[in-house]
Scaffold this active site. Sequence first.
Site, mmCIF file in Angstrom:
data_model
loop_
_atom_site.group_PDB
_atom_site.id
_atom_site.type_symbol
_atom_site.label_atom_id
_atom_site.label_comp_id
_atom_site.label_asym_id
_atom_site.label_seq_id
_atom_site.Cartn_x
_atom_site.Cartn_y
_atom_site.Cartn_z
ATOM 1 N N ASN A 9 -5.989 -4.999 -6.564
ATOM 2 C CA ASN A 9 -4.652 -5.329 -7.057
ATOM 3 C C ASN A 9 -3.919 -6.038 -5.931
ATOM 4 O O ASN A 9 -3.513 -5.402 -4.959
ATOM 5 C CB ASN A 9 -3.931 -4.028 -7.451
ATOM 6 C CG ASN A 9 -2.466 -4.251 -7.780
ATOM 7 O OD1 ASN A 9 -2.040 -5.385 -7.986
ATOM 8 N ND2 ASN A 9 -1.699 -3.170 -7.825
ATOM 9 N N LYS A 11 -1.101 -7.413 -5.997
ATOM 10 C CA LYS A 11 0.356 -7.261 -6.103
ATOM 11 C C LYS A 11 1.030 -8.647 -5.959
ATOM 12 O O LYS A 11 0.458 -9.638 -6.373
ATOM 13 C CB LYS A 11 0.873 -6.259 -5.073
ATOM 14 C CG LYS A 11 0.103 -4.937 -5.109
ATOM 15 C CD LYS A 11 0.799 -3.846 -4.381
ATOM 16 C CE LYS A 11 -0.124 -2.638 -4.299
ATOM 17 N NZ LYS A 11 0.572 -1.414 -3.937
ATOM 18 N N HIS A 94 1.241 0.521 -13.675
ATOM 19 C CA HIS A 94 1.167 0.796 -12.235
ATOM 20 C C HIS A 94 2.462 1.515 -11.814
ATOM 21 O O HIS A 94 3.533 1.236 -12.352
ATOM 22 C CB HIS A 94 0.993 -0.517 -11.471
ATOM 23 C CG HIS A 94 0.689 -0.305 -10.021
ATOM 24 N ND1 HIS A 94 1.663 0.001 -9.099
ATOM 25 C CD2 HIS A 94 -0.490 -0.307 -9.343
ATOM 26 C CE1 HIS A 94 1.094 0.162 -7.909
ATOM 27 N NE2 HIS A 94 -0.219 -0.021 -8.033
ATOM 28 N N GLU A 96 4.370 1.098 -9.435
ATOM 29 C CA GLU A 96 5.471 0.200 -9.044
ATOM 30 C C GLU A 96 6.183 -0.346 -10.282
ATOM 31 O O GLU A 96 7.386 -0.574 -10.271
ATOM 32 C CB GLU A 96 4.922 -0.926 -8.149
ATOM 33 C CG GLU A 96 4.566 -0.393 -6.770
ATOM 34 C CD GLU A 96 3.408 -1.082 -6.090
ATOM 35 O OE1 GLU A 96 3.041 -2.203 -6.483
ATOM 36 O OE2 GLU A 96 2.854 -0.483 -5.137
ATOM 37 N N GLU A 166 -3.710 7.407 -9.446
ATOM 38 C CA GLU A 166 -3.118 6.950 -8.197
ATOM 39 C C GLU A 166 -1.923 7.835 -7.844
ATOM 40 O O GLU A 166 -0.807 7.573 -8.318
ATOM 41 C CB GLU A 166 -2.635 5.508 -8.336
ATOM 42 C CG GLU A 166 -3.716 4.525 -8.724
ATOM 43 C CD GLU A 166 -3.370 3.116 -8.310
ATOM 44 O OE1 GLU A 166 -4.135 2.541 -7.549
ATOM 45 O OE2 GLU A 166 -2.312 2.607 -8.735
ATOM 46 N N GLY A 172 -0.160 2.792 -0.580
ATOM 47 C CA GLY A 172 0.411 1.977 0.492
ATOM 48 C C GLY A 172 0.900 2.779 1.678
ATOM 49 O O GLY A 172 1.596 2.248 2.551
ATOM 50 N N SER A 213 -4.464 4.081 -0.857
ATOM 51 C CA SER A 213 -4.937 3.959 0.535
ATOM 52 C C SER A 213 -6.450 4.041 0.660
ATOM 53 O O SER A 213 -6.968 4.611 1.627
ATOM 54 C CB SER A 213 -4.250 5.006 1.428
ATOM 55 O OG SER A 213 -2.848 4.785 1.437
#
Length: 255
Positions: A9, A11, A94, A96, A166, A172, A213
Site C-alpha cells: 500500500n 498510500k 483502511h 486511515e 491491521e 507506521g 510495521s
Amino acid sequence: MRIPFVAGNWKMHKTAAEAVSLVDALFPQLNTLHTIERVLCPPATALAQVHQVLKGSAIGLGAQNMYSEEAGAYTGEISPLMVKEFCRYVILGHSERRTLFGETDESVNRKTNAALAHDLIPIVCIGETLSENEAGQTANVIIRQVADGLKGIDARLASKIVIAYEPIWAIGTGKAATGQDANQVVARYIRPTLAGIFGSGAAQDIRVLYGGSVKADNATEFFNQPEIDGALVGGASLKAADFIGIAQAAAASQQ
Ligand code: PEP
C-alpha cells in the site's frame, strides 16, 4: 490451500513517473515469485501508467479505495468501473480512511459488496486502536468490523475476499504485533466470525493478512503463523529491496 498474499500500500506517495520507476525496480524479482499472489497499490493517479508496465505479468494491481456507486455526482471519488479498467484488487476500509475520512463499517460494507459485484478482489482492512486494545475491546471491535463489514455477501463469493488485520497501533509506528498475538486474533475472532457468516468451509478459504510495521526482518514471524496468509505492507513497500525481501519471505514460508 490458501495462496500466500503480499500487497504493498503505497498510500499518498509517488507521482506516476516515480511509481513506474519503483515498479521497474521491483519487477525482475517480484515477477519470479510465482507461488505467491503479489499486488501493488499505488495512488489512483498512477494506476493507468503502472497498469501499462504490469500488463501481461502476474503481478496484480490494486486501488487504495473506491466509492460504491458506478457513476454520478460524487466529486473526487472513483467508481468500481473506473478501478476495474486497470485493477483486479481494491483496498477497502483502511484505518486511515476510517479515522481521517469518516468511513464506517456500513460504508465499507457497501464498497465490499460493490467490489464483488464488479469482480474485484476486496482487501478489507480491520483493526483496533491502542485504547481499544488496552481496554480489552479487541474482540468486540474485530468481530463487529468483520460482521458488519461483510453483511449480505453471498457465501459463494467469500473466497474472493481478503481480510487485512491491521492493529492501528502497529501501523507506521515501527511497533508490530507479535506473530503469535496476531495469529490469535485471527484464530479466535476473525476466522470464527467468518465461519458464522459464510460457514466453516468457506471461512477456511478466506485469506487473512497481517499489517502493521511489517519489514523484511520480521515478516517470517508472521508468515510462519498458521492463520496468517500474508501481509499488507505500508512503509516497507516503498523501498524495492524491502518489499522484495518480504515477498521472498512469503514464498519461502511455503517450503
Ligand atoms: C498500512 O498502511 O496498511 C500499513 C500496514 O503500514 P505500515 O506497514 O507502514 O505499518
